[in-house]
Design a protein around this motif. Structure first.
Motif, mmCIF file in Angstrom:
data_model
loop_
_atom_site.group_PDB
_atom_site.id
_atom_site.type_symbol
_atom_site.label_atom_id
_atom_site.label_comp_id
_atom_site.label_asym_id
_atom_site.label_seq_id
_atom_site.Cartn_x
_atom_site.Cartn_y
_atom_site.Cartn_z
ATOM 1 N N ALA A 110 85.824 9.908 105.682
ATOM 2 C CA ALA A 110 85.254 11.230 105.969
ATOM 3 C C ALA A 110 84.082 11.530 105.053
ATOM 4 N N HIS A 111 84.195 11.132 103.781
ATOM 5 C CA HIS A 111 83.072 11.372 102.876
ATOM 6 C C HIS A 111 81.866 10.523 103.283
ATOM 7 N N ALA A 112 82.111 9.308 103.761
ATOM 8 C CA ALA A 112 81.005 8.465 104.216
ATOM 9 C C ALA A 112 80.262 9.110 105.378
ATOM 10 N N PHE A 113 81.008 9.718 106.304
ATOM 11 C CA PHE A 113 80.383 10.295 107.493
ATOM 12 C C PHE A 113 79.750 11.663 107.213
ATOM 13 N N VAL A 114 80.510 12.574 106.614
ATOM 14 C CA VAL A 114 80.036 13.959 106.510
ATOM 15 C C VAL A 114 79.917 14.467 105.080
ATOM 16 N N THR B 179 65.838 15.197 105.245
ATOM 17 C CA THR B 179 65.115 13.936 105.372
ATOM 18 C C THR B 179 65.370 12.996 104.201
ATOM 19 N N GLN B 180 65.983 13.480 103.106
ATOM 20 C CA GLN B 180 66.184 12.675 101.905
ATOM 21 C C GLN B 180 67.659 12.411 101.612
ATOM 22 N N LEU B 181 68.500 12.555 102.620
ATOM 23 C CA LEU B 181 69.929 12.335 102.440
ATOM 24 C C LEU B 181 70.304 10.902 102.805
ATOM 25 N N GLN B 182 71.495 10.499 102.390
ATOM 26 C CA GLN B 182 72.030 9.193 102.779
ATOM 27 C C GLN B 182 72.989 9.370 103.945
ATOM 28 N N TYR B 183 72.764 8.598 105.005
ATOM 29 C CA TYR B 183 73.553 8.736 106.224
ATOM 30 C C TYR B 183 74.356 7.461 106.493
ATOM 31 N N VAL B 184 75.535 7.650 107.067
ATOM 32 C CA VAL B 184 76.428 6.528 107.320
ATOM 33 C C VAL B 184 75.769 5.530 108.274
ATOM 34 N N GLY B 185 75.956 4.264 107.994
ATOM 35 C CA GLY B 185 75.437 3.218 108.853
ATOM 36 C C GLY B 185 74.087 2.678 108.450
ATOM 37 N N MET C 163 78.995 1.555 101.825
ATOM 38 C CA MET C 163 79.999 1.100 100.858
ATOM 39 C C MET C 163 81.326 1.813 101.073
ATOM 40 N N LEU C 164 81.290 3.141 101.208
ATOM 41 C CA LEU C 164 82.525 3.903 101.397
ATOM 42 C C LEU C 164 83.184 3.580 102.733
ATOM 43 N N ALA D 212 83.416 7.543 92.337
ATOM 44 C CA ALA D 212 84.847 7.636 92.020
ATOM 45 C C ALA D 212 85.693 7.270 93.232
ATOM 46 N N LEU D 213 85.281 7.699 94.417
ATOM 47 C CA LEU D 213 86.028 7.355 95.627
ATOM 48 C C LEU D 213 86.019 5.848 95.859
ATOM 49 N N GLY D 214 84.872 5.212 95.624
ATOM 50 C CA GLY D 214 84.788 3.777 95.806
ATOM 51 C C GLY D 214 85.672 3.020 94.833
#
Length: 222
Positions: A118-122, A137-143, A150-151, A196-198
């Protein structure tokens, strides 16, 4: 120390997101399909999951590290190679060798996997946008970005009910540690959460792999 400041890192992400638009949607769709394929729990579904994860790692290595980051970081080519290698290992182990079946591993492992995924997606984009006022425009998006990929990978490996393949979690663990280092070096404190999640996901994988073997005890006659 890192060879750039936080503003440069965000500018790199912005340039990358602009260059690949609208491939974010395809990356997210591939990630969503990979998660959905956990439900059948068949070996064939596991092979497709390995292929999809491999594609996402290889894309991130080539397009982000080998492309957008290359002018700003002396180790970008090396990082690109590491991500491509992880993608190839996923394809070899899960797709070609069929070494894992995915499914619900139980309350603790399953719950942890859902939090990480869930953290990876949203969680990644929403927290940065809401708490750090980072432009979309400067965020990291899943995929398509290294942190969410990684998550996603560690979360899916947590959904291997028996003997999760730890070798496939080593490079994601290393990137989680790099994420923590970048959080400290760039002053981006929200990045400590995915780090920490990783690390926590890897620890759970270790406990399930070796704790399960210890509980099983020696085989009869040994």
């Amino acid at each position: 120390m890192l060879p750039f400041e936080a503003s440069t890192w965000l500018a790199i992400l912005g340039q990358y997101n602009t260059a690949i638009w609208p491939l974010h949607g395809i990356g997210a769709l591939l990630a969503l399909v990979a998660v959905g394929l956990v439900i059948p729990g068949s070996r064939a579904a596991g092979r497709v999951i390995g292929l999809l994860l491999g594609v996402l790692w290889i894309w991130t290595g080539v397009a982000f590290f080998g492309g957008s980051l290359a002018p700003f970081h002396f180790a970008s080519e090396w990082l690109a190679g590491v991500f491509v290698a992880q993608g190839l290992m996923l394809v070899f182990a899960l797709t070609l060798m069929g070494q894992a079946r995915f499914g619900w591993p139980g309350r603790l492992g399953g719950g942890a996997a859902m939090v990480v995924i869930a953290h990876a997606f949203v969680g990644y984009p929403l927290l940065d946008a809401a708490l750090a006022a980072t432009p979309w425009t400067q965020l990291q998006y899943v995929g398509v970005a290294p942190g969410p990929v990684m998550l996603l990978t560690l979360g899916l490996l947590l959904l291997v009910p028996s003997r999760p393949p730890l070798v496939l979690a080593i490079i994601p663990l290393l990137w989680a540690l790099v994420t923590g280092y970048m959080a400290w070096g760039l002053g981006q404190w929200l990045e400590f959460l995915p780090a920490a999640l990783g690390v926590g996901a890897f620890v759970l994988l270790l406990l399930r792999r070796f704790g399960g073997a210890a509980r099983a005890g020696p085989r009869p006659g040994v």
